[in-house]
Design a protein around this motif. Structure first.
Motif, mmCIF file in Angstrom:
data_model
loop_
_atom_site.group_PDB
_atom_site.id
_atom_site.type_symbol
_atom_site.label_atom_id
_atom_site.label_comp_id
_atom_site.label_asym_id
_atom_site.label_seq_id
_atom_site.Cartn_x
_atom_site.Cartn_y
_atom_site.Cartn_z
ATOM 1 N N SER A 108 0.798 -1.223 0.000
ATOM 2 C CA SER A 108 0.000 0.000 0.000
ATOM 3 C C SER A 108 0.831 1.274 0.000
ATOM 4 O O SER A 108 0.451 2.271 -0.610
ATOM 5 C CB SER A 108 -0.942 0.024 1.210
ATOM 6 N N SER A 109 1.971 1.264 0.696
ATOM 7 C CA SER A 109 2.692 2.524 0.872
ATOM 8 C C SER A 109 3.980 2.640 0.075
ATOM 9 O O SER A 109 4.673 3.660 0.183
ATOM 10 C CB SER A 109 2.985 2.759 2.356
ATOM 11 N N ASP A 110 4.326 1.641 -0.738
ATOM 12 C CA ASP A 110 5.516 1.846 -1.587
ATOM 13 C C ASP A 110 5.376 1.295 -2.998
ATOM 14 O O ASP A 110 6.335 1.299 -3.770
ATOM 15 C CB ASP A 110 6.777 1.290 -0.924
ATOM 16 N N ILE A 111 4.171 0.874 -3.369
ATOM 17 C CA ILE A 111 3.979 0.397 -4.738
ATOM 18 C C ILE A 111 4.283 1.528 -5.722
ATOM 19 O O ILE A 111 4.057 2.711 -5.442
ATOM 20 C CB ILE A 111 2.544 -0.134 -4.928
ATOM 21 N N ALA A 113 -2.791 -2.971 -2.800
ATOM 22 C CA ALA A 113 -2.381 -1.650 -2.309
ATOM 23 C C ALA A 113 -3.576 -0.720 -2.250
ATOM 24 O O ALA A 113 -4.311 -0.581 -3.229
ATOM 25 C CB ALA A 113 -1.304 -1.053 -3.212
ATOM 26 N N GLY A 114 -3.767 -0.083 -1.109
ATOM 27 C CA GLY A 114 -4.718 1.020 -1.025
ATOM 28 C C GLY A 114 -4.181 2.171 -1.858
ATOM 29 O O GLY A 114 -2.974 2.403 -1.923
ATOM 30 N N PRO A 128 -6.331 8.990 -5.306
ATOM 31 C CA PRO A 128 -7.175 9.366 -4.170
ATOM 32 C C PRO A 128 -7.713 8.135 -3.457
ATOM 33 O O PRO A 128 -7.795 7.044 -4.025
ATOM 34 C CB PRO A 128 -8.300 10.171 -4.816
ATOM 35 N N ALA A 129 -8.089 8.324 -2.199
ATOM 36 C CA ALA A 129 -8.664 7.228 -1.428
ATOM 37 C C ALA A 129 -9.974 6.754 -2.041
ATOM 38 O O ALA A 129 -10.666 7.507 -2.726
ATOM 39 C CB ALA A 129 -8.900 7.685 0.014
ATOM 40 N N GLY A 130 -10.299 5.490 -1.798
ATOM 41 C CA GLY A 130 -11.589 4.977 -2.256
ATOM 42 C C GLY A 130 -11.494 3.757 -3.142
ATOM 43 O O GLY A 130 -12.498 3.092 -3.403
ATOM 44 N N VAL A 131 -10.303 3.432 -3.612
ATOM 45 C CA VAL A 131 -10.129 2.246 -4.445
ATOM 46 C C VAL A 131 -8.893 1.491 -3.974
ATOM 47 O O VAL A 131 -7.932 2.090 -3.488
ATOM 48 C CB VAL A 131 -10.004 2.618 -5.952
ATOM 49 N N THR A 132 -8.953 0.171 -4.085
ATOM 50 C CA THR A 132 -7.834 -0.696 -3.713
ATOM 51 C C THR A 132 -7.415 -1.499 -4.936
ATOM 52 O O THR A 132 -8.253 -2.147 -5.577
ATOM 53 C CB THR A 132 -8.229 -1.658 -2.583
ATOM 54 N N LEU A 133 -6.147 -1.428 -5.254
ATOM 55 C CA LEU A 133 -5.608 -2.175 -6.382
ATOM 56 C C LEU A 133 -5.240 -3.583 -5.939
ATOM 57 O O LEU A 133 -4.575 -3.764 -4.912
ATOM 58 C CB LEU A 133 -4.360 -1.459 -6.913
ATOM 59 N N VAL A 134 -5.683 -4.579 -6.697
ATOM 60 C CA VAL A 134 -5.305 -5.970 -6.455
ATOM 61 C C VAL A 134 -4.773 -6.549 -7.755
ATOM 62 O O VAL A 134 -5.419 -6.446 -8.804
ATOM 63 C CB VAL A 134 -6.501 -6.816 -5.952
ATOM 64 N N ILE A 135 -3.592 -7.129 -7.681
ATOM 65 C CA ILE A 135 -2.987 -7.822 -8.822
ATOM 66 C C ILE A 135 -2.858 -9.290 -8.422
ATOM 67 O O ILE A 135 -2.160 -9.614 -7.457
ATOM 68 C CB ILE A 135 -1.611 -7.225 -9.165
ATOM 69 N N ILE A 136 -3.554 -10.164 -9.125
ATOM 70 C CA ILE A 136 -3.614 -11.562 -8.715
ATOM 71 C C ILE A 136 -3.364 -12.494 -9.901
ATOM 72 O O ILE A 136 -3.864 -12.262 -11.004
ATOM 73 C CB ILE A 136 -4.973 -11.881 -8.045
#
Length: 359
Positions: free
Chosen positions: A174-177, A192-193, A200-208
């Motif tokens: 979340s804090s260094d991607i 990562a948030g 901006p806040a409100g979305v979370t990135l997921v790579i799977i």
């Protein structure tokens, strides 16, 4: 308050000025459509173009392989504490977690609701001043995955090399991607948030990795299955339209700045300016051990509470905002994310030197 303000908050955090200016225009009228970006339908062609471009830029900047899915989810990084084990860990299986701070501690507690969790390394007893080096812990060969937090915002520590293990890696970045190159192919899942380096806040990135999508039990609610969102290209329900748009704008800016390699060079420059001041005197005391220091979050204290109160008051007067440390640690924290201007760090370093001389 001075005319120039420097935002050192840990998150939501500083965004590029040009992104803010463009967003201000697009909130009122997006692409001359007569509608603002915050009011267009997530099913419209206009937003489809936004989310597709945003995904393409993330894939380009991070070098995401084709057999990975890029998802835009809600619920913040904290929701991933339980979504990861819900999707990847069965009741009769084991996962390993490295405990290096507040966020890994919370993730461990959530994971134990869904399966067996082992903690082969923890720095809690010494105040989370460091992350482990290779060879300091052993991962159970039966572990479904090894989970870790790549950068710890509260304590200012960071993995400078990713764990070396045969277990599948799962990381909270979340804090260094996007602040340094990462070999995504070494990971089963990265999340990562957005509100630090992404947008901006409100979305979370997921790579799977795609093959992991089918691990989930049928008993997991539909909305909490990664495969639900993968199958619908992150449009199963209404996504945070403005936040996804903001991520896309930041990704454009990041590409134009030279990409992740350029951010890597800048992050080292920024953090070095402050660590040099901290190391030049015993007036400032860094929390993290040198080998584990974060390039994103520089944490330090001063000799007395009175001096800390004076430092906070004077830095605020100078326009250095958000330096107060996390409530669990106290002291100070300078968060130096991708969009933070180098000149702001140089000015803070200069102020710190002068403050030390006077006090």
């Amino acid at each position: 308050m001075p005319e120039q303000v420097y935002n050192f908050y840990a998150g939501p955090a500083v965004l590029p000025k040009q992104v803010l200016k463009q967003a201000a225009l697009d909130i009122v009228d997006f692409n001359q459509s007569g509608m603002g970006i915050i009011e267009i339908s997530h099913r419209s062609q206009a937003f489809t173009a936004v989310i597709q471009e945003t995904e393409a830029l993330i894939r380009e900047l991070l070098g995401v392989p084709g057999h990975y899915k890029v998802l835009f989810l809600q619920g913040g990084a904290s929701s991933q504490f339980f979504m990861v084990p819900m999707n990847l860990l069965q009741k009769d299986r084991v996962a390993s977690y490295l405990n290096t701070g507040v966020w890994s501690n919370k993730a461990i507690r959530e994971a134990r609701l869904f399966g067996q969790v082992e903690v082969p390394y923890s720095s809690e007893a010494t105040g989370f001043t460091r992350v482990p080096q290779h060879g300091e812990y052993t991962v159970n060969p039966k572990s479904e995955y090894l989970y870790f937090v790549s950068n710890n915002t509260v304590y200012g520590t960071q993995f400078h090399a990713m764990p070396e293990t045969d277990a599948m890696l799962v990381a909270d970045m979340s804090s260094d991607i996007l602040s340094r190159p990462v070999d995504v192919s070494r990971f089963g899942l990265i999340y990562a948030g957005a509100q630090k380096n992404i947008g901006p806040a409100g979305v979370t990135l997921v790579i799977i990795r795609e093959d992991l999508l089918e691990r989930v039990s049928e008993s997991v609610p539909t909305m909490l299955q990664y495969r639900t969102h993968a199958a619908a290209d992150s449009l199963f329900n209404t996504p945070p339209v403005f936040s996804v748009y903001g991520v896309g704008q930041v990704m454009r800016w990041l590409r134009d700045q030279g990409g992740v390699a350029a951010m890597d060079r800048l992050s080292k420059q920024r953090s070095s300016l402050l660590y040099e001041v901290i190391d030049s005197t015993d007036f400032y005391r860094g929390h993290a051990e040198k080998a584990s220091r974060s390039a994103m979050n520089v944490t330090f204290t001063l000799p007395t509470r009175e001096l800390e109160e004076k430092f906070l008051r004077e830095t605020t007067e100078q326009g250095f905002i958000g330096l107060k440390g996390h409530r669990l640690l106290g002291g100070f924290r300078a968060s130096l994310y991708n969009a933070f201007p180098l000149e702001g760090v140089a000015k803070l370093a200069e102020f710190m030197q002068a403050f030390a001389r006077k006090n």
